[in-house]
Design an enzyme around this catalytic site. Structure first.
Site, PDB file in Angstrom:
ATOM      1  N   CYS A   5       0.643  -1.360  -0.140  1.00 34.37           N
ATOM      2  CA  CYS A   5       0.011  -0.280   0.138  1.00 34.37           C
ATOM      3  C   CYS A   5       1.014   1.574   0.227  1.00 34.37           C
ATOM      4  CB  CYS A   5      -0.966   0.020   1.152  1.00 34.37           C
ATOM      5  SG  CYS A   5      -2.450   1.469   0.769  1.00 34.37           S
ATOM      6  N   HIS A  16      -4.535  -3.983   0.128  1.00 34.06           N
ATOM      7  CA  HIS A  16      -3.859  -4.917   1.823  1.00 34.06           C
ATOM      8  C   HIS A  16      -4.315  -6.664   1.685  1.00 34.06           C
ATOM      9  CE1 HIS A  16      -2.681  -1.945   3.939  1.00 34.06           C
ATOM     10  NE2 HIS A  16      -3.875  -0.925   3.401  1.00 34.06           N
ATOM     11  N   GLU A  48      -3.331  -8.561   3.113  1.00 31.26           N
ATOM     12  CA  GLU A  48      -3.188  -9.518   4.372  1.00 31.26           C
ATOM     13  C   GLU A  48      -4.257  -8.848   5.318  1.00 31.26           C
ATOM     14  OE1 GLU A  48      -2.179  -4.616   4.733  1.00 31.26           O
ATOM     15  OE2 GLU A  48      -1.834  -6.482   3.954  1.00 31.26           O
TER      16      GLU A  48
END
Length: 321
Positions: free
Chosen positions: A142, A235, A237
Site C-alpha cells: 500500500c 491490502h 493481508e
C-alpha cells in the site's frame, strides 16, 4: 511454512488458535536447517493487528521463517504499548549490519502528505537504500509500495478525488509471472487509500513490469524486472472485518464516509462481511516467498553483500577481481 516467532508475542496465541503452524523458539532451535530471515518494517499505528495479519500469510508454506520486527526510531508510535515495542521490536541502527533473505514494508496512514514531509522519510529512505545490499527481495504494501516505487524508480503518486475503499475485482495482465502462479484470471482484493500510481507510468519504465490491475481500483501488483522489489498497492493481508473496523472508526469520528464497495452483503453494514480475497492473498505471499526468496536467495547471506558490491563495480565499468 512454520513461522518462527517469540513464544510470548501476542500473535502466537492468536495464530495457534486458528490452527496455523507456529514454531516456538525452543522447537526451532532443535531443527538443523537454515530458516529464511525476514524483517518486517511495520509502519502501521495498529502494530499488533498488522504484525498478526502478515504473519498469518507468511505461515502457510513448507519452510521455516525467522522474523525480526522493526519500527522507525524517528517516529513515536502512539497506539501500542512501549513494553510491546521494547520487547519485540528493533530499530534500523540495531540491525543495519545484518543481512536478510526478505523484507516487508507495510503501509502507513500518511498518503496525503508529500513523501519528503513524512517525519520518518529520511530514515525510511536510508532503510530502502540499505536494502539494495542487505536484503535479497523486498515486498512493499500500500503506502509502502507507493513510497518504494517512488524512491527506487521515481514513480509519482496522485491524489484521488475520494477515498478508494472496498473490495475490487482485478485482472492478471502478466499470467506468465511466477508471482501470480495459480491465480484465477480475475480475483478480488481489498483497498483503502486516498492516492494511487498510474499504470502508464509503470509501463513506461524499463525496469518495472505490471502484473495485475483493476478497472475500478487501478494498479494492484507490479515488480522490478530484476525481482528485487515487489509492489502491492492494496491490502491482501486484511482480515474479513478490517474494512468494517475502519468504516466504523471513521463514522464514529463524524466523517462522511461512504460504505466500502463490494464488501457488505447487499451493501448492508448490519450484515457480516465475508472475505472474498483470502485464498489469493495467501497465494501471493506464498509465491513471493517461494519463487523470489527461497528459490534464489544465497545460502550464505554474507555473500549477498559481495554480489551487491560486484554489481556496483560492474555498473561503474570497473573490473572486479
Amino acid at each position: 511454512m512454520p513461522i518462527r516467532i517469540p513464544d510470548s508475542l501476542p500473535a502466537t496465541d492468536i495464530l495457534e488458535g486458528e490452527n496455523i503452524f507456529v514454531m516456538t523458539e525452543y522447537r526451532a532451535m532443535h531443527q538443523d536447517i537454515r530458516p529464511l530471515k525476514l524483517v518486517l518494517l511495520n509502519l502501521m499505528p495498529t502494530k499488533i493487528v498488522t504484525e498478526t495479519q502478515i504473519m498469518r500469510k507468511l505461515s502457510n508454506t513448507p519452510l521455516q521463517i525467522e522474523i525480526d520486527l522493526m519500527q522507525t526510531a524517528s517516529h513515536e508510535a502512539k497506539n501500542v504499548s512501549e513494553q510491546h515495542l521494547e520487547t519485540f521490536y528493533t530499530t534500523f541502527d540495531e540491525i543495519k549490519g545484518e543481512r536478510f533473505d526478505g523484507m516487508i514494508i507495510t503501509g502507513a496512514p500518511v498518503e496525503l502528505l508529500d513523501f519528503e514531509d513524512v517525519d520518518y522519510w529520511d530514515e525510511l529512505a536510508a532503510i530502502m537504500d540499505w536494502s539494495a545490499t542487505n536484503v535479497h527481495s523486498t515486498l512493499h504494501i500500500c503506502w509502502g509500495a507507493q513510497a518504494g516505487i517512488y524512491y527506487h524508480y521515481g514513480i509519482p503518486k496522485y491524489e484521488l478525488p475520494t477515498k478508494l475503499f472496498g473490495v475490487f475485482e482485478h485482472e492478471v495482465v502478466k499470467p506468465s509471472s511466477p508471482l501470480v502462479r495459480g491465480f484465477n484470471d480475475f480475483f478480488m482484493a481489498p483497498h483503502s487509500r486516498y492516492t494511487e500510481v498510474h499504470a502508464e507510468d509503470i509501463e513506461a519504465h524499463p525496469d518495472l513490469e505490471l502484473i495485475a490491475v483493476s478497472d475500478e481500483a487501478g494498479v494492484y501488483l507490479a515488480k522490478s524486472t530484476d525481482s528485487r522489489h515487489f509492489f502491492v498497492f492494496g491490502h491482501p493481508e486484511y482480515d474479513a472485518d478490517t474494512l468494517m473496523a475502519e468504516y466504523d472508526r471513521d463514522i464514529a469520528k463524524g466523517l462522511d464516509m461512504p460504505l466500502p464497495r463490494h464488501y457488505f452483503p447487499n451493501d448492508d453494514p448490519a450484515q457480516k462481511p465475508r472475505a472474498t480475497w483470502r485464498a489469493h492473498a495467501q497465494l501471493l505471499y506464498t509465491n513471493w516467498l517461494n519463487y523470489y526468496v527461497y528459490q534464489t536467495t544465497p545460502y550464505d547471506l554474507d555473500s549477498m553483500g559481495e554480489e551487491a558490491e560486484a554489481d556496483a563495480l560492474r555498473a561503474e565499468g570497473i573490473a572486479h577481481e
